[in-house]
Design an enzyme around this catalytic site. Sequence first.
Site, PDB file in Angstrom:
ATOM      1  N   HIS A  49      42.842  47.141  30.699  1.00  0.00           N
ATOM      2  CA  HIS A  49      42.082  47.039  31.967  1.00  0.00           C
ATOM      3  C   HIS A  49      41.386  48.368  32.292  1.00  0.00           C
ATOM      4  O   HIS A  49      40.184  48.433  32.226  1.00  0.00           O
ATOM      5  CB  HIS A  49      42.946  46.563  33.150  1.00  0.00           C
ATOM      6  CG  HIS A  49      43.692  45.296  32.882  1.00  0.00           C
ATOM      7  ND1 HIS A  49      43.049  44.143  32.503  1.00  0.00           N
ATOM      8  CD2 HIS A  49      45.026  45.004  32.908  1.00  0.00           C
ATOM      9  CE1 HIS A  49      43.960  43.187  32.315  1.00  0.00           C
ATOM     10  NE2 HIS A  49      45.150  43.684  32.548  1.00  0.00           N
ATOM     11  N   ASP A 109      44.161  37.828  27.474  1.00  0.00           N
ATOM     12  CA  ASP A 109      45.131  38.129  28.522  1.00  0.00           C
ATOM     13  C   ASP A 109      45.832  36.886  29.088  1.00  0.00           C
ATOM     14  O   ASP A 109      46.773  36.390  28.495  1.00  0.00           O
ATOM     15  CB  ASP A 109      44.404  38.950  29.612  1.00  0.00           C
ATOM     16  CG  ASP A 109      45.332  39.554  30.641  1.00  0.00           C
ATOM     17  OD1 ASP A 109      46.525  39.210  30.644  1.00  0.00           O
ATOM     18  OD2 ASP A 109      44.886  40.374  31.467  1.00  0.00           O
TER      19      ASP A 109
HETATM   20  C1  NGQ Z   1      51.290  40.583  33.341  1.00  0.00           C
HETATM   21  N1  NGQ Z   1      48.976  40.459  34.010  1.00  0.00           N
HETATM   22  O1  NGQ Z   1      52.152  41.358  32.960  1.00  0.00           O
HETATM   23  O2  NGQ Z   1      51.232  39.405  32.939  1.00  0.00           O
HETATM   24  C2  NGQ Z   1      50.248  41.084  34.294  1.00  0.00           C
HETATM   25  C3  NGQ Z   1      50.663  40.787  35.704  1.00  0.00           C
HETATM   26  C4  NGQ Z   1      51.788  42.863  36.551  1.00  0.00           C
HETATM   27  C5  NGQ Z   1      47.831  41.053  34.297  1.00  0.00           C
HETATM   28  N2  NGQ Z   1      47.873  42.238  34.818  1.00  0.00           N
HETATM   29  C6  NGQ Z   1      51.939  41.421  36.130  1.00  0.00           C
HETATM   30  N3  NGQ Z   1      46.688  40.490  34.077  1.00  0.00           N
HETATM   31  O3  NGQ Z   1      50.815  43.517  36.208  1.00  0.00           O
HETATM   32  O4  NGQ Z   1      52.690  43.346  37.226  1.00  0.00           O
HETATM   33 ZN    ZN Z   2      48.359  41.827  30.643  1.00  0.00          ZN
END
Ligand code: NGQ
Ligand code: ZN
Length: 461
Positions: free
Chosen positions: A275, A326
């Site tokens: 990101h 993702d």
């Molecule tokens: C994840 N996903 O780990 O799946 C993360 C969300 C977080 C994205 N950032 C959870 N797209 O970042 O705490």
């Molecule tokens: Zn992720």
Amino acid sequence: MTNALFAQDALLPSGWAQNVLFQWDTHGLLTSVTTDTTGPAGAEVAAGPVIPGMPNLHSHAFQRAMAGLTEYLGDPQDSFWSWRKLMYQFAQKIDPDTLEAVARQLYTEMLKAGYTSVCEFHYVHHDVGGKPYANPAELSARLVKAASETGMGLTLLPVLYQHSGFGEKAPLPEQARFINNPDWMLNLLASLEQQHPAHTGLTYGVAPHSLRAVGPAALQYMQQHLHQQLPGAPIHIHIAEQTKEVDDCVTLTGQRPVAWLLDHLPVDERWCLVHATHLQPEETAAMAASQAIAGICATTEANLGDGIFDGVNYLQMGGRWGIGSDSHISVSMVEELRLFEYSQRLRDRRRNALATADHPNLAEYLYQSALAGGAQATGRPVNGLQTGQRADLLVLDAEHANLVHKPQHQLLAGLVFCQHNTTPIRDVMSGGKFVVKQQVHATESQTSTGYKAALKTLLDA
Ligand code: NGQ
Ligand code: ZN
């Protein structure tokens, strides 16, 4: 001639070439790429122009099964954080069998879309409640199985996860399935290496989840010991995706996340910063200079309302990058590339925003850059169609409405910047074997049956 393919047109790292003969060994690695040959000489003939397969540098496989399930307004201030609550609820339902079925479906979809490698940022490690499985690598092993059975190249990145927020806050109950520590992680990697030894189609690295979930000491310890155990292994981390995360980091450390990371860890070409949405100009420059990869996940970043990556400046500075699907609300490398570019156009109100004077052919530039950066992030030999790299390639349909009659230099724009419901990606080869022929994956009907059953289980749970 076995282990050989002839292509009239092929995209090599140096650009388009003609009458190319590819040969590879039993490990699926290219042993020769010869241009301007006189003909197939007994080799199989590609049914259209050949381009390299694309690495997908960021995946949470289980989230494929929740695509489309969070698109309603619950919380009036609906945001990344309220989405995350729903995602955590969904993650509680995953078990080894459903994970394997979902991953198999996902990897089949990816291959058909032109992704021939994936990096799994894998953090659901334990049983519901947080007890390790009898085989602590159970869920990791299911991902390895799904990848090997579909023909997907895999970089498995087990996730280090310890805290619920900056300042080493205690984890939330709903994070219990993720929680571990650096030594547990190093043991997991050793045991995975033993159960499923690395080869050209499989390698291992590690993913400290984020600066929210891993403290400075653990991060230091992890990266030092990882590189003793697995020299050169990739390290991926989520960073600066949301402004709350940036603010919390500044409050605790006085620095923004990317600036802090670059100052406190030896970030280099082994790293992938996923990101990196919120950057100050100095951070963009420092990150570009580090040679780490920016992991751009444009469709998920749009879906979650993250923000827009500083792409124009980063690419002008020679920053390296690749693409990831993702959360898998879209599994389309062309959509990731296109949306990355379109986000910049919408913000800056101009066209061909990511192209440069040296690289005016935007689609080709985006494709070749995402390929090279994605390959670096995988830690596997998948950097395009050249000797020593894997025979991972796509055969395009030259008769497709978006490609027909076009000269070589317009083919990738026809692929990336046109979208008319059918894809020109016809056949897909992974490690020297065709796994998709005429847009059909060899095992897709069993895979689909298994996925539907798994989805029913998950929705009923
Ligand atoms: C994840 N996903 O780990 O799946 C993360 C969300 C977080 C994205 N950032 C959870 N797209 O970042 O705490
Ligand atoms: Zn992720």
